[in-house]
Write a protein that holds these residues in place. Structure first.
Motif, PDB file in Angstrom:
ATOM      1  N   ASN A  48      -6.684  22.389  18.589  1.00 43.59           N
ATOM      2  CA  ASN A  48      -5.973  21.919  19.773  1.00 43.59           C
ATOM      3  C   ASN A  48      -5.462  20.494  19.605  1.00 43.59           C
ATOM      4  OD1 ASN A  48      -6.334  24.322  21.113  1.00 43.59           O
ATOM      5  ND2 ASN A  48      -8.210  23.651  22.135  1.00 43.59           N
ATOM      6  N   GLY A  51      -1.601  20.152  18.334  1.00 44.81           N
ATOM      7  CA  GLY A  51      -0.492  20.504  19.197  1.00 44.81           C
ATOM      8  C   GLY A  51      -0.131  21.968  19.100  1.00 44.81           C
ATOM      9  N   LYS A  54       3.315  24.303  20.386  1.00 49.67           N
ATOM     10  CA  LYS A  54       4.335  23.391  20.913  1.00 49.67           C
ATOM     11  C   LYS A  54       4.945  22.561  19.785  1.00 49.67           C
ATOM     12  CE  LYS A  54       5.068  19.821  24.358  1.00 49.67           C
ATOM     13  NZ  LYS A  54       4.452  18.951  25.348  1.00 49.67           N
ATOM     14  N   SER A  55       4.122  22.079  18.876  1.00 53.13           N
ATOM     15  CA  SER A  55       4.613  21.288  17.757  1.00 53.13           C
ATOM     16  C   SER A  55       5.508  22.127  16.842  1.00 53.13           C
ATOM     17  CB  SER A  55       3.433  20.734  16.962  1.00 53.13           C
ATOM     18  OG  SER A  55       3.871  20.075  15.813  1.00 53.13           O
ATOM     19  N   MET A  57       7.273  24.750  17.716  1.00 55.41           N
ATOM     20  CA  MET A  57       8.522  25.044  18.411  1.00 55.41           C
ATOM     21  C   MET A  57       9.466  23.835  18.413  1.00 55.41           C
ATOM     22  SD  MET A  57       8.825  28.017  19.197  1.00 55.41           S
ATOM     23  CE  MET A  57       7.976  29.521  19.457  1.00 55.41           C
ATOM     24  N   VAL A  58       8.915  22.640  18.529  1.00 57.92           N
ATOM     25  CA  VAL A  58       9.751  21.441  18.489  1.00 57.92           C
ATOM     26  C   VAL A  58      10.380  21.306  17.105  1.00 57.92           C
ATOM     27  CG1 VAL A  58       9.699  18.921  18.534  1.00 57.92           C
ATOM     28  CG2 VAL A  58       8.541  20.219  20.311  1.00 57.92           C
ATOM     29  N   SER A 109       6.864  14.075  14.152  1.00 62.81           N
ATOM     30  CA  SER A 109       5.494  14.536  14.279  1.00 62.81           C
ATOM     31  C   SER A 109       4.504  13.535  13.679  1.00 62.81           C
ATOM     32  CB  SER A 109       5.311  15.908  13.633  1.00 62.81           C
ATOM     33  OG  SER A 109       5.474  15.812  12.235  1.00 62.81           O
TER      34      SER A 109
END
Length: 112
Positions: A48, A51, A54-55, A57-58, A109
């Motif tokens: 967790n 990320g 979500k990371s 997908m970015v 990132s």
């Protein structure tokens, strides 16, 4: 008939490659979780922190934007007929734009 056999063989090889990629990533993830448990760490907490989805997908979004910019540049060059007859130029433009997008995603990132 010869062409259908070749296409079928390519489809089978592609399916085997996809399965092997999934298998080895699943196996590596399982071994990592087992090592974390042996060391007394909670594997759910560690996953967790990064990320997760979500990371990813970015990064994927940034890559798609970079490739779209590359396609736009190619379309503009085609419109002005400045590409010539080389097929390598559009692919190299896509490669460069995709690479730049990956570097940008990695830098973003790394800051977090």
């Amino acid at each position: 008939m010869d062409r259908t056999i070749i296409l079928g063989l390519i489809a089978v090889i592609f399916g085997v490659c996809i399965f092997l990629a999934w298998f080895f990533t699943h196996k590596a993830r399982h071994q990592e979780r087992m090592l974390m448990i042996e060391k007394g760490m909670n594997p759910n907490e560690e996953s967790n922190k990064e990320g997760g989805l979500k990371s990813i997908m970015v990064k994927l979004g940034i890559l798609i934007i970079g490739l779209s910019i590359g396609l736009a540049v190619i379309a503009i060059l085609v419109q002005f007929d400045s590409l010539g007859r080389s097929n390598a130029v559009p692919m190299s433009i896509l490669g460069v734009c995709g690479g730049i997008a990956l570097v940008v995603a990695n830098r973003l990132s790394a800051r977090k």
